[in-house]
Design a protein around this motif. Structure first.
Motif, PDB file in Angstrom:
ATOM      1  N   VAL A  31      -2.341  -0.451   0.752  1.00 33.77           N
ATOM      2  CA  VAL A  31      -1.728  -0.850  -0.518  1.00 33.77           C
ATOM      3  C   VAL A  31      -2.491  -2.052  -1.055  1.00 33.77           C
ATOM      4  O   VAL A  31      -3.277  -2.684  -0.333  1.00 33.77           O
ATOM      5  CB  VAL A  31      -0.231  -1.211  -0.362  1.00 33.77           C
ATOM      6  N   TYR A  32      -2.262  -2.375  -2.326  1.00 31.34           N
ATOM      7  CA  TYR A  32      -2.825  -3.601  -2.877  1.00 31.34           C
ATOM      8  C   TYR A  32      -1.808  -4.243  -3.805  1.00 31.34           C
ATOM      9  O   TYR A  32      -0.924  -3.571  -4.337  1.00 31.34           O
ATOM     10  CB  TYR A  32      -4.170  -3.362  -3.580  1.00 31.34           C
ATOM     11  N   GLU A  33      -1.949  -5.522  -3.970  1.00 30.65           N
ATOM     12  CA  GLU A  33      -0.967  -6.303  -4.725  1.00 30.65           C
ATOM     13  C   GLU A  33      -1.185  -6.144  -6.228  1.00 30.65           C
ATOM     14  O   GLU A  33      -2.306  -6.239  -6.716  1.00 30.65           O
ATOM     15  CB  GLU A  33      -1.087  -7.775  -4.334  1.00 30.65           C
ATOM     16  N   VAL A  34      -0.101  -5.893  -6.946  1.00 35.17           N
ATOM     17  CA  VAL A  34      -0.137  -5.819  -8.405  1.00 35.17           C
ATOM     18  C   VAL A  34       0.675  -6.984  -8.956  1.00 35.17           C
ATOM     19  O   VAL A  34       1.827  -7.183  -8.561  1.00 35.17           O
ATOM     20  CB  VAL A  34       0.449  -4.490  -8.925  1.00 35.17           C
ATOM     21  N   THR A  35       0.070  -7.749  -9.843  1.00 32.96           N
ATOM     22  CA  THR A  35       0.746  -8.909 -10.419  1.00 32.96           C
ATOM     23  C   THR A  35       0.866  -8.749 -11.930  1.00 32.96           C
ATOM     24  O   THR A  35       0.115  -7.998 -12.552  1.00 32.96           O
ATOM     25  CB  THR A  35      -0.010 -10.216 -10.107  1.00 32.96           C
ATOM     26  N   LEU A  47       4.509  -8.131  -8.673  1.00 26.30           N
ATOM     27  CA  LEU A  47       5.336  -7.040  -9.178  1.00 26.30           C
ATOM     28  C   LEU A  47       5.608  -5.974  -8.128  1.00 26.30           C
ATOM     29  O   LEU A  47       6.736  -5.504  -7.978  1.00 26.30           O
ATOM     30  CB  LEU A  47       4.665  -6.374 -10.389  1.00 26.30           C
ATOM     31  N   ALA A  48       4.568  -5.573  -7.412  1.00 22.84           N
ATOM     32  CA  ALA A  48       4.727  -4.499  -6.434  1.00 22.84           C
ATOM     33  C   ALA A  48       3.447  -4.366  -5.624  1.00 22.84           C
ATOM     34  O   ALA A  48       2.406  -4.932  -5.979  1.00 22.84           O
ATOM     35  CB  ALA A  48       5.038  -3.174  -7.133  1.00 22.84           C
ATOM     36  N   ASN A  49       3.542  -3.613  -4.539  1.00 26.96           N
ATOM     37  CA  ASN A  49       2.364  -3.167  -3.808  1.00 26.96           C
ATOM     38  C   ASN A  49       2.115  -1.711  -4.178  1.00 26.96           C
ATOM     39  O   ASN A  49       2.968  -0.854  -3.945  1.00 26.96           O
ATOM     40  CB  ASN A  49       2.566  -3.294  -2.296  1.00 26.96           C
ATOM     41  N   ALA A  50       0.977  -1.442  -4.790  1.00 27.49           N
ATOM     42  CA  ALA A  50       0.644  -0.076  -5.218  1.00 27.49           C
ATOM     43  C   ALA A  50      -0.215   0.594  -4.157  1.00 27.49           C
ATOM     44  O   ALA A  50      -0.989  -0.070  -3.455  1.00 27.49           O
ATOM     45  CB  ALA A  50      -0.098  -0.110  -6.543  1.00 27.49           C
ATOM     46  N   LEU A 219      -3.464   8.892  -9.367  1.00 28.63           N
ATOM     47  CA  LEU A 219      -3.906   8.077  -8.242  1.00 28.63           C
ATOM     48  C   LEU A 219      -4.038   6.630  -8.692  1.00 28.63           C
ATOM     49  O   LEU A 219      -4.492   6.360  -9.809  1.00 28.63           O
ATOM     50  CB  LEU A 219      -5.257   8.569  -7.723  1.00 28.63           C
ATOM     51  N   SER A 220      -3.653   5.707  -7.841  1.00 32.98           N
ATOM     52  CA  SER A 220      -3.868   4.283  -8.125  1.00 32.98           C
ATOM     53  C   SER A 220      -4.867   3.738  -7.121  1.00 32.98           C
ATOM     54  O   SER A 220      -4.955   4.214  -5.988  1.00 32.98           O
ATOM     55  CB  SER A 220      -2.547   3.506  -8.039  1.00 32.98           C
ATOM     56  N   GLY A 221      -5.616   2.747  -7.557  1.00 30.64           N
ATOM     57  CA  GLY A 221      -6.619   2.164  -6.671  1.00 30.64           C
ATOM     58  C   GLY A 221      -7.888   1.823  -7.420  1.00 30.64           C
ATOM     59  O   GLY A 221      -7.857   1.484  -8.612  1.00 30.64           O
ATOM     60  N   LYS A 222      -9.020   1.943  -6.742  1.00 24.49           N
ATOM     61  CA  LYS A 222     -10.291   1.506  -7.291  1.00 24.49           C
ATOM     62  C   LYS A 222     -11.092   2.700  -7.829  1.00 24.49           C
ATOM     63  O   LYS A 222     -11.450   3.607  -7.074  1.00 24.49           O
ATOM     64  CB  LYS A 222     -11.099   0.779  -6.219  1.00 24.49           C
ATOM     65  N   ALA A 223     -11.377   2.659  -9.107  1.00 28.26           N
ATOM     66  CA  ALA A 223     -12.174   3.729  -9.705  1.00 28.26           C
ATOM     67  C   ALA A 223     -13.565   3.785  -9.086  1.00 28.26           C
ATOM     68  O   ALA A 223     -14.143   4.867  -8.924  1.00 28.26           O
ATOM     69  CB  ALA A 223     -12.283   3.520 -11.212  1.00 28.26           C
ATOM     70  N   GLY A 224     -14.089   2.622  -8.701  1.00 33.82           N
ATOM     71  CA  GLY A 224     -15.407   2.578  -8.093  1.00 33.82           C
ATOM     72  C   GLY A 224     -15.443   3.216  -6.719  1.00 33.82           C
ATOM     73  O   GLY A 224     -16.508   3.609  -6.236  1.00 33.82           O
TER      74      GLY A 224
END
Length: 304
Positions: A31-35, A47-50, A219-224
């Motif tokens: 997961v990663y942190e969303v602010t 806000l959440a962990n996505a 999908l959430s995350g890194k496009a790269g």
């Protein structure tokens, strides 16, 4: 009952991916942190962990999109329009939630966020109206010198990867997803990395809007990280690079050439609320042309 015993525990929302009509966590467990974004553009409260999607998640999304393609592309344009309109209805019912999420994601006041959400809902309605009309714009009968009917009709390209806009987490997102599915394609969407929550919530709306599972996969995350795998995937037919920066867009274009994918290059958009035209629908349509004899021609002309 005492005050301490009547106090409720906080129920935090758990955001998940939307793949194949279901809501899995990333298979990697990451997961990663969303602010929140502040009005000055900086980072605000947590806000959440996505879910941080992996290569395996991307492959699963392609499998789901391919499985759904036959039924979705084979549905009547009128039926697709009804389903897209149902999505708009469901968004209207959850308007307040999206106003809050968009405001936090983009650092907007409540009134400005409400205007963005209203524009996104209107955009769904707009594309719902185009499903059974786009064929009249890009298809038709062609004049030929001979006793033949010559008819050109548009057909969907197939599975389309969409790199969603980074700064417009909802209106921009809707503006790139809706035209893809309105024309009978299925989509694998990489949401905005820094503001994925409106996209993940959109998945919850799509799941209850009669849209078959797998037509849209989010999908959430890194496009790269996911983009190169999707761009080189042999079962992906096209890619929209709306949210890719110049370096990533070039990398994905090169990868997409391996199986001759259609590529929609990034187009600068200053205001996603303006009339989008039909370009994003026609970008992922193929043209099929059919020749058919008109029958025997005698002195009286065609038999038809």
């Amino acid at each position: 009952m005492s005050e301490s015993s009547s106090a409720r525990l906080s129920v935090f929302k758990t955001y998940k991916l939307y793949v194949g009509g279901k809501f899995p966590r990333s298979e990697s467990g990451r997961v990663y942190e969303v602010t929140a974004k502040t009005s000055s553009g900086g980072k605000g409260k947590w806000l959440a962990n996505a879910p941080l999607s992996s290569r395996k998640d991307a492959r699963d999304a392609v499998v789901a999109a391919r499985k759904a393609f036959g039924g979705w592309s084979g549905a009547t344009a009128y039926n697709r329009g009804q389903i897209l309109y149902r999505v708009a209805e469901m968004l209207e019912g959850r308007r307040e939630q999206f106003v809050r999420e968009v405001g936090e994601a983009e650092g907007l006041s409540k009134s400005k966020a409400a205007a963005v959400v209203d524009a996104a809902i209107d955009r769904w309605v707009w594309y719902a109206g185009w499903t059974d009309k786009i064929g009249q714009i890009v298809g038709g009968a062609n004049p030929v010198a001979g006793p033949f009917f010559n008819l050109s009709t548009p057909e969907p390209t197939g599975v389309v990867t969409v790199v969603a806009p980074q700064d417009s987490s909802f209106l921009g997102l809707v503006s790139v997803i809706a035209p893809v599915i309105a024309t009978g394609n299925t989509a694998v969407v990489i949401a905005s990395e820094n503001a994925p929550l409106p996209a993940l919530s959109l998945g919850e709306v799509l799941a209850t809007s009669d849209l078959p599972g797998g037509v849209v996969n989010i999908l959430s995350g890194k496009a790269g990280e996911m983009g190169p795998h999707l761009a080189s995937h042999q079962d992906v037919n096209a890619i929209d690079l709306a949210g890719a920066d110049a370096a990533l867009a070039k990398e994905l274009e090169i990868a997409a050439a391996d199986n001759l994918k259609r590529v929609l290059r990034p187009q600068p958009v200053d205001d996603w609320s303006v009339d989008p035209g039909t370009a994003r629908m026609t970008a992922f349509l193929e043209t099929k042309t059919v020749w058919h004899p008109t029958g025997s021609l005698g002195a009286g002309g065609s038999s038809y």
